[in-house]
Scaffold this active site. Structure first.
Site, mmCIF file in Angstrom:
data_model
loop_
_atom_site.group_PDB
_atom_site.id
_atom_site.type_symbol
_atom_site.label_atom_id
_atom_site.label_comp_id
_atom_site.label_asym_id
_atom_site.label_seq_id
_atom_site.Cartn_x
_atom_site.Cartn_y
_atom_site.Cartn_z
ATOM 1 C CE LYS A 1 -3.937 -2.254 1.916
ATOM 2 N NZ LYS A 1 -3.613 -3.536 2.046
HETATM 3 C C1 LIG Z 1 -4.268 -4.730 1.543
HETATM 4 C C2 LIG Z 1 -3.423 -5.973 1.357
HETATM 5 C C3 LIG Z 1 -3.769 -6.927 0.324
HETATM 6 C C4 LIG Z 1 -5.255 -6.940 -0.210
HETATM 7 O O1 LIG Z 1 -5.165 -6.089 -1.335
HETATM 8 P P1 LIG Z 1 -6.164 -5.662 -2.282
HETATM 9 O O2 LIG Z 1 -5.942 -4.382 -3.040
HETATM 10 O O3 LIG Z 1 -7.210 -5.060 -0.948
HETATM 11 O O4 LIG Z 1 -7.132 -6.836 -2.645
HETATM 12 C C5 LIG Z 1 -3.153 -8.162 0.421
HETATM 13 N N1 LIG Z 1 -1.885 -8.668 1.146
HETATM 14 C C6 LIG Z 1 -1.731 -7.397 1.851
HETATM 15 C C7 LIG Z 1 -0.218 -7.704 2.605
HETATM 16 C C8 LIG Z 1 -2.158 -6.267 2.069
HETATM 17 O O5 LIG Z 1 -1.767 -5.150 3.078
#
Ligand SMILES: *Cc1c(COP(=O)(O)O)cnc(C)c1O
Length: 473
Positions: free
Chosen positions: A104
């Site tokens: 993110k």
């Molecule tokens: C947020 C997250 C996900 C999921 O990603 P999306 O874009 O919501 O599908 C998967 N793995 C980790 C480590 C995350 O922080």
């Protein structure tokens, strides 16, 4: 680029408005109004990100966009930003070398600078971002917005439910304009309180009187989604031929970015969803039935513990070639009955484009251990599910890239249990043992002694007062 709502009942708008407001006024999500023309990746990650921002956020002047990219990339520890590493017969696209050790960070180190410009252009004095988090989003938002002028962030996290490392990443985050507050309750309570705050007209009026705009930084915002396309395009440049992709999936943002990368010309063959035991999206890809009416499971891959994946709405819109009547019907069925079923050409295209698989918590730990034994690659629980799914799908002859969404050092208790069978409850002690048996350097260890900067705790009913107090309305 102009944007329209997936529900078709909101006016067309530009990227600045969509960035500031997140959700369209009809409750839909913003999508590009025109089909996407191919985009050639640049010579490196930076050049590709600049080209993407030009395409999707063209209203922002070029020097502002370039400066935002430079500031974002300065926060990454790896020179190639998202390194590719071999292991277990696949390539891992490591998306976790930013400040909070999860993917993110790629978008959340950029979005605040784009939002700050949008606010200035709209004559808004300050954007006040409210976010509910179950873990990774909160710290990534705080790190991304920290000390960005004309922005503030307040993150609500559940008093019980986050891991100790995730909690410390928030409560120890420096920055004069960022705050975290625990809510007495679980993630649903935090989420419901934030939703209620956005619907609170009195609160909006107080914000406006103070020259502020309440906004959010969750993954429905175009400023979260479109920058993520960059690492798939950049990966295509480095691989130099067709490849398959597997993405550990929760809210469907990351995998949707891969789908957009394919629309922009990246030679992605098969695109696979990897789910945990909350396998709503996996079942949807296999059957066309989206059924959120089921028991919510707490797993050892907490960032995918989710039953309603908001970005699926954008996929529905794409699959129906922009049929907002169908999208509205499905979304209202989802709201009323917790489920909907797609059919016809939309289902055909869904099955042709996507594959899916999933893993239980036990299978997740087995995958972590197998991968470590086979290739000495340490994958976090989310990434390990991606690897398991990659291995189980029928071979295509193309190389497979698994999106590595978090660092294993965010989840040391699960990692240690997977490798040794031993449960060490203290996360920092578990990280120490994990480092000893793998011979790798632990990350995030300094959080153990970092000063606590945000100690606020609030009852759910007192959230509006907490917001006013924090933002000074
Ligand atoms: C947020 C997250 C996900 C999921 O990603 P999306 O874009 O919501 O599908 C998967 N793995 C980790 C480590 C995350 O922080």
């Amino acid at each position: 680029m102009e944007y329209i709502s997936t529900r078709g009942l909101a006016p067309r708008t530009d990227s600045l408005h969509a960035l500031l407001h997140g959700l369209a006024p009809d409750g839909g999500l913003y999508v590009p109004a025109e089909p996407l023309a191919p985009l050639t990746p640049g010579e490196d990650f930076r050049a590709t990100m600049e080209a993407l921002l030009e395409r999707f956020f063209g209203e922002i002047p070029e020097p502002v966009r370039k400066d935002a990219v430079a500031k974002s990339l300065a926060r990454f520890r790896a020179p190639e930003v998202v390194p590719l590493k071999e292991g277990g017969g696949v390539s891992f696209l490591e998306l976790f070398h930013g400040p909070t050790y999860a993917f993110k960070d790629v978008a959340l180190t950029l979005l605040p600078h784009l939002m700050a410009y949008a606010a200035q252009a709209a004559g808004v004095g300050r954007v006040c971002v409210l976010t509910a988090t179950s873990g990774d989003t909160g710290s990534a938002a705080m790190q991304g917005f920290a000390d960005v002028p004309d922005t503030s962030v307040l993150v609500f996290y559940p008093k019980v439910g986050t891991s100790e490392i995730q909690r410390r990443q928030m409560v120890c985050c420096p920055g004069g304009n960022v705050s975290a507050c625990a809510i007495k309750g679980n993630f649903d309570d935090a989420q419901a309180a934030v939703k209620a705050a956005f619907a609170d007209a009195a609160l909006a009026a107080r914000a406006k009187a103070a020259g502020c705009l309440l906004s959010s930084a969750n993954s429905i915002n175009i400023g979260r989604l479109f920058p993520q396309i960059c690492y798939y395009l950049d990966c295509a440049r480095r691989i130099g031929g067709p490849f398959d992709v597997v993405v550990p999936t929760g809210n469907f943002g990351n995998i949707l970015a891969a789908h957009y990368a394919w629309q922009l010309g990246a030679p992605i063959g098969r695109l696979a969803v990897a789910s945990n035991a909350n396998r709503v999206v996996c079942d949807f890809v296999r059957t066309g039935r989206y059924d959120a009416h089921r028991e919510f499971r707490i797993t050892n891959s907490p960032s995918m513990d989710i039953l309603v994946s908001s970005n699926v709405e954008r996929l529905l819109w794409l699959l129906t070639k922009g049929n907002d009547v169908e999208v509205r019907t499905w979304e209202s069925q989802l709201k009323a009955e917790g489920a909907f079923q797609i059919g016809g050409y939309a289902l055909h295209d869904l099955k042709e484009r996507f594959a899916a698989g999933w893993a239980t918590p036990e299978e997740t730990e087995t995958a972590i251990a197998d991968l470590w034994r086979e290739s000495r690659y340490l994958a976090d629980p989310h990434t390990a599910i991606g690897w398991k799914v990659a291995r189980e799908l029928p071979p295509t002859g193309r190389p497979t890239v698994v999106a590595a969404t978090a660092s294993p050092w965010k989840f040391p208790v699960t990692m240690l249990r997977a490798l040794t069978g031993k449960t060490v409850a203290d996360e920092f002690a578990a990280a120490g043992e994990l480092a000893a048996i793998t011979g790798q350097m632990p990350a995030l260890a300094d959080l153990r002694s970092a000063p606590i900067l945000h100690e606020a705790v609030t009852a759910r009913d007192a959230v509006p007062e907490a917001i006013c107090r924090t933002f000074g309305f």
